[in-house]
Design an enzyme around this catalytic site. Structure first.
Site, PDB file in Angstrom:
ATOM      1  N   SER A   1       0.833  -1.219   0.000  1.00 40.71           N
ATOM      2  CA  SER A   1       0.000   0.000   0.000  1.00 40.71           C
ATOM      3  C   SER A   1       0.863   1.263   0.000  1.00 40.71           C
ATOM      4  O   SER A   1       1.663   1.479   0.919  1.00 40.71           O
ATOM      5  CB  SER A   1      -0.910  -0.037   1.235  1.00 40.71           C
ATOM      6  OG  SER A   1      -1.282   1.270   1.596  1.00 40.71           O
TER       7      SER A   1
HETATM    8  N1  LIG Z   1      -5.657   9.090   1.124  1.00 37.84           N
HETATM    9  C1  LIG Z   1      -5.528   7.899   1.908  1.00 37.84           C
HETATM   10  C2  LIG Z   1      -5.692   6.680   1.004  1.00 37.84           C
HETATM   11  C3  LIG Z   1      -5.926   5.428   1.825  1.00 37.84           C
HETATM   12  C4  LIG Z   1      -6.328   4.253   0.949  1.00 37.84           C
HETATM   13  O1  LIG Z   1      -7.055   4.399  -0.045  1.00 37.84           O
HETATM   14  N2  LIG Z   1      -5.853   3.066   1.342  1.00 37.84           N
HETATM   15  C5  LIG Z   1      -6.212   1.868   0.606  1.00 37.84           C
HETATM   16  C6  LIG Z   1      -5.024   0.937   0.543  1.00 37.84           C
HETATM   17  S1  LIG Z   1      -3.703   1.648  -0.394  1.00 37.84           S
HETATM   18  C7  LIG Z   1      -7.360   1.136   1.310  1.00 37.84           C
HETATM   19  O2  LIG Z   1      -7.379   1.041   2.519  1.00 37.84           O
HETATM   20  N3  LIG Z   1      -8.295   0.640   0.515  1.00 37.84           N
HETATM   21  C8  LIG Z   1      -9.404  -0.113   1.001  1.00 37.84           C
HETATM   22  C9  LIG Z   1     -10.725   0.508   0.669  1.00 37.84           C
HETATM   23  O3  LIG Z   1     -10.757   1.566   0.031  1.00 37.84           O
HETATM   24  O4  LIG Z   1     -11.746  -0.073   1.075  1.00 37.84           O
HETATM   25  C10 LIG Z   1      -4.166   7.904   2.630  1.00 37.84           C
HETATM   26  O5  LIG Z   1      -3.250   8.573   2.144  1.00 37.84           O
HETATM   27  O6  LIG Z   1      -4.053   7.267   3.675  1.00 37.84           O
END
Ligand SMILES: N[C@@H](CCC(=O)N[C@@H](CS)C(=O)NCC(=O)O)C(=O)O
Length: 197
Positions: A14
């Protein structure tokens, strides 16, 4: 330093998790890493988070959004403020770069490559131009500076390098599918138009 290790709910690939982990290392902070499998929805189960990774738990203080976590770690545990300066103007530059990455650079990377890599969609010239435009803005902001927000490393560099690493990695994946012949060659033609103007 925290009285007990800060927990970080994460997954190694991630991008935002990678940025938080590097920030902790620069600060010399130990993290208790908790693998959170977002592919099977683990992050949405009650015993986990109900929101995205990375999520931090510092003795019950829960925070998510990587850039906010990075700023908190420096504010709370930095030996000095060099990674996230307290001076209002210097901090404003770092904040600008962090917002630029979140809202523009990473987002344009995402809009171009995620549909290709995960949904098998066609290469989208318009999305590519948008990403190249953002990269050119990044270039301009680096003019005369050793780091993206000045003369030393800040959390803006860490967040932006993760985006650039993704772009690099994606270039390798797309090499057999015309990355050089289509994207690089096209970008060169575009650049030559711009130079003439
Ligand atoms: N803008 C957020 C993005 C967080 C994000 O989208 N994380 C993803 C993994 S890279 C996630 O948890 N995705 C699962 C989902 O959207 O349900 C940050 O910088 O922390």
């Amino acid at each position: 330093m925290p009285t007990q290790p800060i927990k970080l709910y994460y997954l190694p690939p991630s991008p935002p998790c990678r940025a938080v982990m590097m920030t902790a290392k620069v600060l010399g902070l130990e993290l208790e890493l908790i693998v959170t499998n977002i592919m099977n929805g683990e992050h949405m189960t009650p015993e986990y988070l109900k929101h995205t990774i990375p999520t931090m738990d510092d003795s019950g203080f829960i925070l998510w959004e990587s850039r906010a976590i990075m700023a908190y770690l420096v504010n709370a545990y930095g030996r000095d403020d060099s990674l996230y300066p307290k001076n209002p103007r210097q901090r404003a530059i770092v904040d600008q770069r962090l917002s630029f990455d979140l809202g523009t650079l990473f987002s344009r990377y995402f809009n171009l490559y995620i549909p290709i890599l995960f949904r098998g969609e066609e290469y989208n010239e318009e999305a590519a131009e948008k990403l190249n435009e953002a990269l050119a803005w990044l270039d301009t902001s680096l003019d005369g500076r050793a780091f993206v927000a000045g003369d030393n490393l800040t959390i803006a560099d860490i967040t932006i390098i993760v985006t650039l690493t993704n772009i690099d990695r994606t270039k390798q994946v797309l090499e057999p599918y015309g990355y050089n012949e289509i994207d690089v060659a096209g970008a060169q033609i575009l650049a030559s138009f711009m130079k003439k103007e």
